[in-house]
Design an enzyme around this catalytic site. Structure first.
Site, PDB file in Angstrom:
ATOM      1  N   SER A   1       0.170  -4.386  -4.760  1.00 31.07           N
ATOM      2  CA  SER A   1      -0.662  -3.283  -4.282  1.00 31.07           C
ATOM      3  C   SER A   1      -0.220  -2.043  -5.029  1.00 31.07           C
ATOM      4  O   SER A   1       0.961  -1.938  -5.412  1.00 31.07           O
ATOM      5  CB  SER A   1      -0.427  -3.092  -2.776  1.00 31.07           C
ATOM      6  OG  SER A   1      -0.755  -1.765  -2.396  1.00 31.07           O
TER       7      SER A   1
ATOM      8  N   TYR B   1       5.185  -2.136   4.121  1.00 30.74           N
ATOM      9  CA  TYR B   1       4.188  -2.811   3.279  1.00 30.74           C
ATOM     10  C   TYR B   1       4.475  -2.545   1.802  1.00 30.74           C
ATOM     11  O   TYR B   1       4.511  -3.469   0.982  1.00 30.74           O
ATOM     12  CB  TYR B   1       2.796  -2.308   3.663  1.00 30.74           C
ATOM     13  CG  TYR B   1       1.666  -2.847   2.816  1.00 30.74           C
ATOM     14  CD1 TYR B   1       1.101  -4.093   3.075  1.00 30.74           C
ATOM     15  CD2 TYR B   1       1.134  -2.097   1.754  1.00 30.74           C
ATOM     16  CE1 TYR B   1       0.044  -4.585   2.308  1.00 30.74           C
ATOM     17  CE2 TYR B   1       0.090  -2.578   0.984  1.00 30.74           C
ATOM     18  CZ  TYR B   1      -0.449  -3.817   1.266  1.00 30.74           C
ATOM     19  OH  TYR B   1      -1.486  -4.302   0.494  1.00 30.74           O
TER      20      TYR B   1
HETATM   21  N1  LIG Z   1      -8.056  -4.532   0.320  1.00 29.37           N
HETATM   22  C1  LIG Z   1      -7.352  -3.766  -0.513  1.00 29.37           C
HETATM   23  O1  LIG Z   1      -7.760  -2.639  -0.855  1.00 29.37           O
HETATM   24  C2  LIG Z   1      -6.032  -4.262  -1.042  1.00 29.37           C
HETATM   25  C3  LIG Z   1      -5.333  -3.419  -1.920  1.00 29.37           C
HETATM   26  C4  LIG Z   1      -4.110  -3.846  -2.414  1.00 29.37           C
HETATM   27  C5  LIG Z   1      -3.619  -5.111  -2.077  1.00 29.37           C
HETATM   28  N2  LIG Z   1      -4.324  -5.903  -1.209  1.00 29.37           N
HETATM   29  C6  LIG Z   1      -3.760  -7.214  -0.907  1.00 29.37           C
HETATM   30  O2  LIG Z   1      -4.756  -8.203  -1.061  1.00 29.37           O
HETATM   31  C7  LIG Z   1      -4.445  -9.333  -0.223  1.00 29.37           C
HETATM   32  C8  LIG Z   1      -5.683  -9.729   0.569  1.00 29.37           C
HETATM   33  O3  LIG Z   1      -5.936  -8.685   1.514  1.00 29.37           O
HETATM   34  P1  LIG Z   1      -7.383  -8.318   2.084  1.00 29.37           P
HETATM   35  O4  LIG Z   1      -7.617  -6.894   1.755  1.00 29.37           O
HETATM   36  O5  LIG Z   1      -8.376  -9.366   1.715  1.00 29.37           O
HETATM   37  O6  LIG Z   1      -7.027  -8.326   3.638  1.00 29.37           O
HETATM   38  P2  LIG Z   1      -7.627  -9.105   4.888  1.00 29.37           P
HETATM   39  O7  LIG Z   1      -7.013  -8.432   6.077  1.00 29.37           O
HETATM   40  O8  LIG Z   1      -9.108  -9.194   4.811  1.00 29.37           O
HETATM   41  O9  LIG Z   1      -7.008 -10.566   4.695  1.00 29.37           O
HETATM   42  C9  LIG Z   1      -5.666 -10.840   4.961  1.00 29.37           C
HETATM   43  C10 LIG Z   1      -5.606 -12.181   5.682  1.00 29.37           C
HETATM   44  O10 LIG Z   1      -4.231 -12.522   5.901  1.00 29.37           O
HETATM   45  C11 LIG Z   1      -4.182 -13.186   7.152  1.00 29.37           C
HETATM   46  N3  LIG Z   1      -2.820 -13.172   7.683  1.00 29.37           N
HETATM   47  C12 LIG Z   1      -2.134 -12.119   8.198  1.00 29.37           C
HETATM   48  N4  LIG Z   1      -0.933 -12.516   8.632  1.00 29.37           N
HETATM   49  C13 LIG Z   1      -0.821 -13.839   8.350  1.00 29.37           C
HETATM   50  C14 LIG Z   1       0.185 -14.815   8.544  1.00 29.37           C
HETATM   51  N5  LIG Z   1       1.352 -14.505   9.134  1.00 29.37           N
HETATM   52  N6  LIG Z   1      -0.035 -16.087   8.143  1.00 29.37           N
HETATM   53  C15 LIG Z   1      -1.229 -16.427   7.562  1.00 29.37           C
HETATM   54  N7  LIG Z   1      -2.230 -15.538   7.367  1.00 29.37           N
HETATM   55  C16 LIG Z   1      -2.025 -14.265   7.750  1.00 29.37           C
HETATM   56  C17 LIG Z   1      -5.164 -12.417   8.016  1.00 29.37           C
HETATM   57  O11 LIG Z   1      -5.536 -13.161   9.190  1.00 29.37           O
HETATM   58  C18 LIG Z   1      -6.304 -12.191   7.048  1.00 29.37           C
HETATM   59  O12 LIG Z   1      -7.260 -13.238   7.111  1.00 29.37           O
HETATM   60  C19 LIG Z   1      -3.276  -8.872   0.648  1.00 29.37           C
HETATM   61  O13 LIG Z   1      -2.067  -9.370   0.115  1.00 29.37           O
HETATM   62  C20 LIG Z   1      -3.321  -7.372   0.535  1.00 29.37           C
HETATM   63  O14 LIG Z   1      -2.067  -6.780   0.785  1.00 29.37           O
HETATM   64  C21 LIG Z   1      -5.515  -5.504  -0.699  1.00 29.37           C
END
Ligand SMILES: NC(=O)c1ccc[n+]([C@@H]2O[C@H](COP(=O)([O-])OP(=O)(O)OC[C@H]3O[C@@H](n4cnc5c(N)ncnc54)[C@H](O)[C@@H]3O)[C@@H](O)[C@H]2O)c1
Length: 242
Positions: free
Chosen positions: A138, A151
Site C-alpha cells: 500500500s 496497517y
Molecule cells: N482499496 C485500496 O485503495 C487499497 C489500497 C492499497 C492496498 N490495498 C490492499 O489491497 C488488498 C485488497 O483490499 P480491498 O481494497 O479489495 O479490500 P476489501 O475489504 O474489499 O477486501 C479485503 C478482504 O479481506 C478479507 N479478510 C479480512 N480479514 C481476513 C482474515 N483474517 N482472513 C481471511 N480474509 C480476511 C475481508 O473479508 C475482505 O473480503 C488488501 O491487502 C489491501 O490492504 C487496497
C-alpha cells in the site's frame, strides 16, 4: 503484439477474495479458464456460483486452517500455480491509544496471514518448479498515515518480506512480486476513508479506481510475460481529472 491471459488447467489461491480486488481477480481468472480458490472470513455466495470459483471460510491468521485448506485444494486439483495474498484489515486508531490486541490482530492478519499462505503453497510450487506469488502493499507502506500505523507497518514489512522471499525461491523458479494497487473503491477503502477529506481530494485529482482496474496488472504478474521477481508494481493514477 496481441496477448491474452490463459489460465486453463491452472489454479489460483486468492486470500481476501470474497469481495473487492480479490473477488474481481477470482472472477477474471475463472473467466480465463482457471480455477480460483478463495480464502476469506466472509462468505461470497454469488461468487461461489461460478463453476470455477470455490470459496472457503478461513481466517488466514490461523496457520493450521490455511495449511488444511491448501492441502485440500491440492488434493482436489492436483496443483497450485499462483497465490495472490490480498486479505487485510485496516482499523483506525491513534498510536497513543491503540489497544495492544488491535496491533497484534492487524499484524496477525496482514503480515502473519501472508507468511502462512506463502508457507502453505511453497512446497507444492517447489515440487512443480513453477509458481507466481503476489503480495499487496500500500502507498501507506512508504508514506505512512495518521491513525493507520499498524496497517502501514504491516504493509511496509510485507514489501521487505516479499523481496526476501523472492531471493529465496528464485532457484525454484517461483516469482514473488508486490503490487501497490493505488486508490481503489472497495469496502476497506470506504471504511478507512470516510467521505470528504482525502477521498474528495482523490476524486478531484487522480480519480478513484475500481477493483477491476487492478485485475490487468495482477494477471500480468501471474502470467509468463512477467519474468521479473522481487519487483514492486505500482498501479497508480489510472486516469486524471485535472
Ligand atoms: N482499496 C485500496 O485503495 C487499497 C489500497 C492499497 C492496498 N490495498 C490492499 O489491497 C488488498 C485488497 O483490499 P480491498 O481494497 O479489495 O479490500 P476489501 O475489504 O474489499 O477486501 C479485503 C478482504 O479481506 C478479507 N479478510 C479480512 N480479514 C481476513 C482474515 N483474517 N482472513 C481471511 N480474509 C480476511 C475481508 O473479508 C475482505 O473480503 C488488501 O491487502 C489491501 O490492504 C487496497
Amino acid at each position: 503484439m496481441k496477448t491474452s491471459f490463459d489460465a486453463h488447467g491452472e489454479v489460483l489461491l486468492v486470500t481476501g477474495g470474497a469481495q473487492g480486488i480479490g473477488a474481481a481477480l477470482a472472477r477474471a481468472y475463472a473467466e480465463a479458464g482457471g480455477t480460483a480458490v478463495v480464502l476469506d472470513v466472509a462468505d461470497a455466495p454469488e461468487l461461489a456460483q461460478h463453476p470455477r470459483i470455490e470459496c472457503h471460510r478461513v481466517d488466514i491468521s490461523d496457520r493450521d486452517a490455511v495449511f488444511e485448506t491448501v492441502s485440500r485444494a491440492v488434493n482436489r486439483h492436483g496443483r497450485i500455480d499462483a497465490l495472490v495474498a490480498g486479505a487485510a484489515i485496516q482499523p483506525r486508531s491513534n498510536v497513543a491509544d491503540m489497544d495492544p490486541d488491535e496491533w497484534r490482530r492487524v499484524l496477525a492478519v496482514n503480515l502473519d496471514g501472508v507468511v502462512w499462505s506463502c508457507q502453505a503453497v511453497l512446497p507444492h510450487m517447489r515440487s512443480a518448479r513453477s509458481g507466481a506469488i503476489v503480495v499487496f502493499a500500500s502507498g501507506l507502506a512508504l508514506h505512512g498515515r495518521a491513525q493507520a500505523s499498524a496497517y502501514a507497518a504491516s504493509k511496509g514489512a510485507l514489501v521487505a518480506y516479499a523481496k526476501s522471499l523472492a531471493s529465496e525461491v528464485a532457484e525454484d523458479r517461483i516469482r514473488v512480486n508486490t503490487i501497490f494497487p493505488g486508490v481503489i473503491d472497495t469496502a476497506q477503502f470506504r471504511d478507512a476513508n470516510p467521505a470528504g477529506g482525502e477521498r474528495e481530494h482523490w476524486q478531484k485529482t487522480t480519480g478513484i479506481g475500481t477493483s477491476e482496474d487492478v485485475v490487468g496488472p495482477l494477471l500480468y504478474l501471474l502470467s509468463d510475460a512477467a519474468t521479473m521477481t522481487g519487483s514492486t508494481l505500482t498501479r497508480d493514477r489510472a486516469f486524471s481529472k485535472e
